[in-house]
Design a protein around this motif. Sequence first.
Motif, PDB file in Angstrom:
ATOM      1  N   GLN A 110       0.780   2.014   4.293  1.00 40.25           N
ATOM      2  CA  GLN A 110       0.202   2.179   2.957  1.00 40.25           C
ATOM      3  C   GLN A 110       0.658   1.034   2.053  1.00 40.25           C
ATOM      4  O   GLN A 110       1.848   0.742   1.966  1.00 40.25           O
ATOM      5  CB  GLN A 110       0.615   3.525   2.350  1.00 40.25           C
ATOM      6  CG  GLN A 110      -0.080   4.716   2.990  1.00 40.25           C
ATOM      7  CD  GLN A 110       0.152   6.004   2.233  1.00 40.25           C
ATOM      8  OE1 GLN A 110       1.147   6.160   1.529  1.00 40.25           O
ATOM      9  NE2 GLN A 110      -0.774   6.938   2.364  1.00 40.25           N
ATOM     10  N   TYR A 165      -3.781   1.849  -0.477  1.00 39.27           N
ATOM     11  CA  TYR A 165      -4.696   1.756   0.656  1.00 39.27           C
ATOM     12  C   TYR A 165      -3.952   2.055   1.958  1.00 39.27           C
ATOM     13  O   TYR A 165      -2.816   1.621   2.151  1.00 39.27           O
ATOM     14  CB  TYR A 165      -5.293   0.352   0.735  1.00 39.27           C
ATOM     15  CG  TYR A 165      -6.234   0.027  -0.407  1.00 39.27           C
ATOM     16  CD1 TYR A 165      -7.610   0.202  -0.281  1.00 39.27           C
ATOM     17  CD2 TYR A 165      -5.746  -0.458  -1.622  1.00 39.27           C
ATOM     18  CE1 TYR A 165      -8.466  -0.104  -1.325  1.00 39.27           C
ATOM     19  CE2 TYR A 165      -6.591  -0.760  -2.670  1.00 39.27           C
ATOM     20  CZ  TYR A 165      -7.944  -0.580  -2.521  1.00 39.27           C
ATOM     21  OH  TYR A 165      -8.798  -0.873  -3.561  1.00 39.27           O
ATOM     22  N   THR A 166      -4.615   2.782   2.835  1.00 37.45           N
ATOM     23  CA  THR A 166      -4.094   3.023   4.181  1.00 37.45           C
ATOM     24  C   THR A 166      -4.776   2.033   5.113  1.00 37.45           C
ATOM     25  O   THR A 166      -5.988   2.119   5.350  1.00 37.45           O
ATOM     26  CB  THR A 166      -4.370   4.465   4.632  1.00 37.45           C
ATOM     27  OG1 THR A 166      -3.758   5.369   3.721  1.00 37.45           O
ATOM     28  CG2 THR A 166      -3.807   4.701   6.024  1.00 37.45           C
ATOM     29  N   LEU A 167      -3.997   1.077   5.617  1.00 36.12           N
ATOM     30  CA  LEU A 167      -4.536  -0.010   6.427  1.00 36.12           C
ATOM     31  C   LEU A 167      -3.764  -0.133   7.734  1.00 36.12           C
ATOM     32  O   LEU A 167      -2.635   0.354   7.855  1.00 36.12           O
ATOM     33  CB  LEU A 167      -4.461  -1.336   5.657  1.00 36.12           C
ATOM     34  CG  LEU A 167      -5.153  -1.363   4.286  1.00 36.12           C
ATOM     35  CD1 LEU A 167      -4.794  -2.629   3.531  1.00 36.12           C
ATOM     36  CD2 LEU A 167      -6.669  -1.248   4.450  1.00 36.12           C
ATOM     37  N   MET A 184     -10.631  -2.492   2.557  1.00 34.15           N
ATOM     38  CA  MET A 184     -10.241  -2.242   1.171  1.00 34.15           C
ATOM     39  C   MET A 184     -11.442  -1.973   0.285  1.00 34.15           C
ATOM     40  O   MET A 184     -11.293  -1.432  -0.827  1.00 34.15           O
ATOM     41  CB  MET A 184      -9.430  -3.421   0.633  1.00 34.15           C
ATOM     42  CG  MET A 184      -8.128  -3.652   1.384  1.00 34.15           C
ATOM     43  SD  MET A 184      -7.099  -4.968   0.694  1.00 34.15           S
ATOM     44  CE  MET A 184      -6.431  -4.144  -0.751  1.00 34.15           C
ATOM     45  N   ASN A 196     -10.483   4.528   2.457  1.00 34.06           N
ATOM     46  CA  ASN A 196      -9.155   3.974   2.731  1.00 34.06           C
ATOM     47  C   ASN A 196      -8.314   3.799   1.469  1.00 34.06           C
ATOM     48  O   ASN A 196      -7.176   3.339   1.555  1.00 34.06           O
ATOM     49  CB  ASN A 196      -9.289   2.613   3.416  1.00 34.06           C
ATOM     50  CG  ASN A 196      -9.959   2.718   4.764  1.00 34.06           C
ATOM     51  OD1 ASN A 196      -9.692   3.661   5.518  1.00 34.06           O
ATOM     52  ND2 ASN A 196     -10.846   1.776   5.075  1.00 34.06           N
ATOM     53  N   ARG A 197      -8.876   4.164   0.368  1.00 39.15           N
ATOM     54  CA  ARG A 197      -8.174   3.968  -0.905  1.00 39.15           C
ATOM     55  C   ARG A 197      -7.558   5.295  -1.346  1.00 39.15           C
ATOM     56  O   ARG A 197      -8.258   6.231  -1.701  1.00 39.15           O
ATOM     57  CB  ARG A 197      -9.150   3.457  -1.963  1.00 39.15           C
ATOM     58  CG  ARG A 197      -8.509   3.134  -3.310  1.00 39.15           C
ATOM     59  CD  ARG A 197      -9.496   2.358  -4.168  1.00 39.15           C
ATOM     60  NE  ARG A 197      -8.968   2.091  -5.484  1.00 39.15           N
ATOM     61  CZ  ARG A 197      -9.299   2.759  -6.584  1.00 39.15           C
ATOM     62  NH1 ARG A 197     -10.173   3.754  -6.510  1.00 39.15           N
ATOM     63  NH2 ARG A 197      -8.774   2.429  -7.743  1.00 39.15           N
ATOM     64  N   ASN A 198      -6.255   5.353  -1.327  1.00 45.13           N
ATOM     65  CA  ASN A 198      -5.531   6.565  -1.722  1.00 45.13           C
ATOM     66  C   ASN A 198      -5.274   6.544  -3.221  1.00 45.13           C
ATOM     67  O   ASN A 198      -4.153   6.324  -3.682  1.00 45.13           O
ATOM     68  CB  ASN A 198      -4.207   6.666  -0.965  1.00 45.13           C
ATOM     69  CG  ASN A 198      -4.418   6.709   0.530  1.00 45.13           C
ATOM     70  OD1 ASN A 198      -5.435   7.211   1.001  1.00 45.13           O
ATOM     71  ND2 ASN A 198      -3.479   6.189   1.283  1.00 45.13           N
TER      72      ASN A 198
END
Length: 564
Positions: A252, A298-300, A313, A318-320
């Motif tokens: 993250q 973001y969880t990447l 992104m 994917n954006r927390n």
Amino acid sequence: MTEYGRGPGSEPWHPEDPAYGPQGWEGQQAYYQQTQYGNQQDPYQQQPQQGYGDQQYQGGQEHYAPHDPHQQGVPHQQGVPQQQGYPQQTYAGQPYDTGTWDTGQQAAMPYGAHAPADPYGAQGPDLYGTPEAYPPPQPPGRRRAEPEQEPVRTEPEEPEEENHPFFSDGDDDRDDGDGDEPGGSRRGGGQGRRGGKPKKKKKSRNGLACLVVALVMAGGASGVAYFGYQFWQGRFGEAPDFAGDGTNETVQVEIPKGAGGYEIAALLVENGVVKSQGAFVSAQEKNPAGKNIQDGVYTLKKGMSAASAVEAMLDPANRNALTIPEGKRSAYIYAQIDKKLELKPGTTKSVATAKAKSLGLPAWATGHPDLKDPLEGFLFPASYPVAKGAKPEDVLKKMVARANAEYGKLDIETKAASLGLKSPWELLTVASLVQVEGKYKHDFDKVSRVVYNRLKPNNIETVGRLEFDSTINYIKEESTLDVGTVADLRKIDDPYNTYDIKGLTPGPISNPGVDAIKSALNPTPGPWYYFVSINEDKTVFSVTNEEHNRNVEQYEKEREKSGQ
């Protein structure tokens, strides 16, 4: 003046004047005659020439002239008295030099006018007053050859090492000028007048110096090559990049508000998502939507190519981030935080109630009675990054801090008094009413004027009451248009019931956005007391109740047509 008639004027010296010095062979003969009979009484001995000082022998004093090694081939005569009354002469540098006193050396006589007396002055005849002591000068052809001087034995010196000044340690014993004696420095070092052994020279550090210089040059060349490569890569080469969509390991990454491409890239490189900043910035520029990357968590995946990271992104999945819409109540926001953090329902509300005073509220927002929620109005509508495992308290602090920043920009503390309000707290309450009653932003300014008109003491239309349905919905925690009849609404006993009480509610009933606050600060001038929104594009404002009732009938007809 002298016996040759030399006066104080500007006439030239007589050629045979001894004070003028020897002039060729005739001058030397004249000088010899003068020195041969120098013991005769000088009529001017009681009147010595001024300006010569210690260069005369007075009172039987004798001068010992130092040996001049530069007068080669002529034996040096010491202790010869000078003729009284005449300045001392020198023949150094004259043709056919016979070796007499050197005035340059007499000037350096160490004793001056107090030279020690001749120890032999009263112990015997003057052996230097005879003709044998001063032989007459001979013509050049009749001079005897001088005896050859014995060679001076010197100890063999060690061969001098070749030493360049760059590698020298500064202790160079070589003579740096014309010394007084051959083979010695001007300070007496080396094999010279003191007869000491030759001083050994310090060993040079040529080898070490060469090694150091070589290392420095090698390091400099390496540095130039490295930075040159980096420059070439930045200008003409592609930046290092990973290939593919990344590994199975996720991470993250929190992107702060207002971060640019290089700042985002630096955070991704730090967390191992992309390989280089240049690769990410280049991929962001190539993607048409690359500039739309927002702040958030973001969880990447790790090891992603720059192009894959940009695409990930831009995907909201994917954006927390926790996004709070404008005009929402605090109860709605608490529930959203619980969901985002995967907490038990009601957890965030309990934290807000228990820790409200420690979350950063300003002084003017505390201490108000009858509040249903102490944070209402301060959970500013915006997007907030919420990482997995975060605490509710941390999320609430970010929201309150954002509200303080926005309210500070609008300067609501100063402007509240100019609107007839008691404090910025009341201004924030007006803005919360405008936000939920106005529905559409293009109506906010007129809705704000309706609020201020109904709060006037001389209001005969509503008699100082606001009578907003939104306050009833806040009490009931509902959102409906059919709140009931006015008679029934007046029976609700609650400090937030604007159909019953006069003036504002104890506090805000929503969390307003910037547009609603600006309308509360700048209401449009007008006499309106009523309004009704017929549809999204049409809101009708009226001054009297009769006019308002006609507008309500039109509103009902529009609702029937739309099937509401």
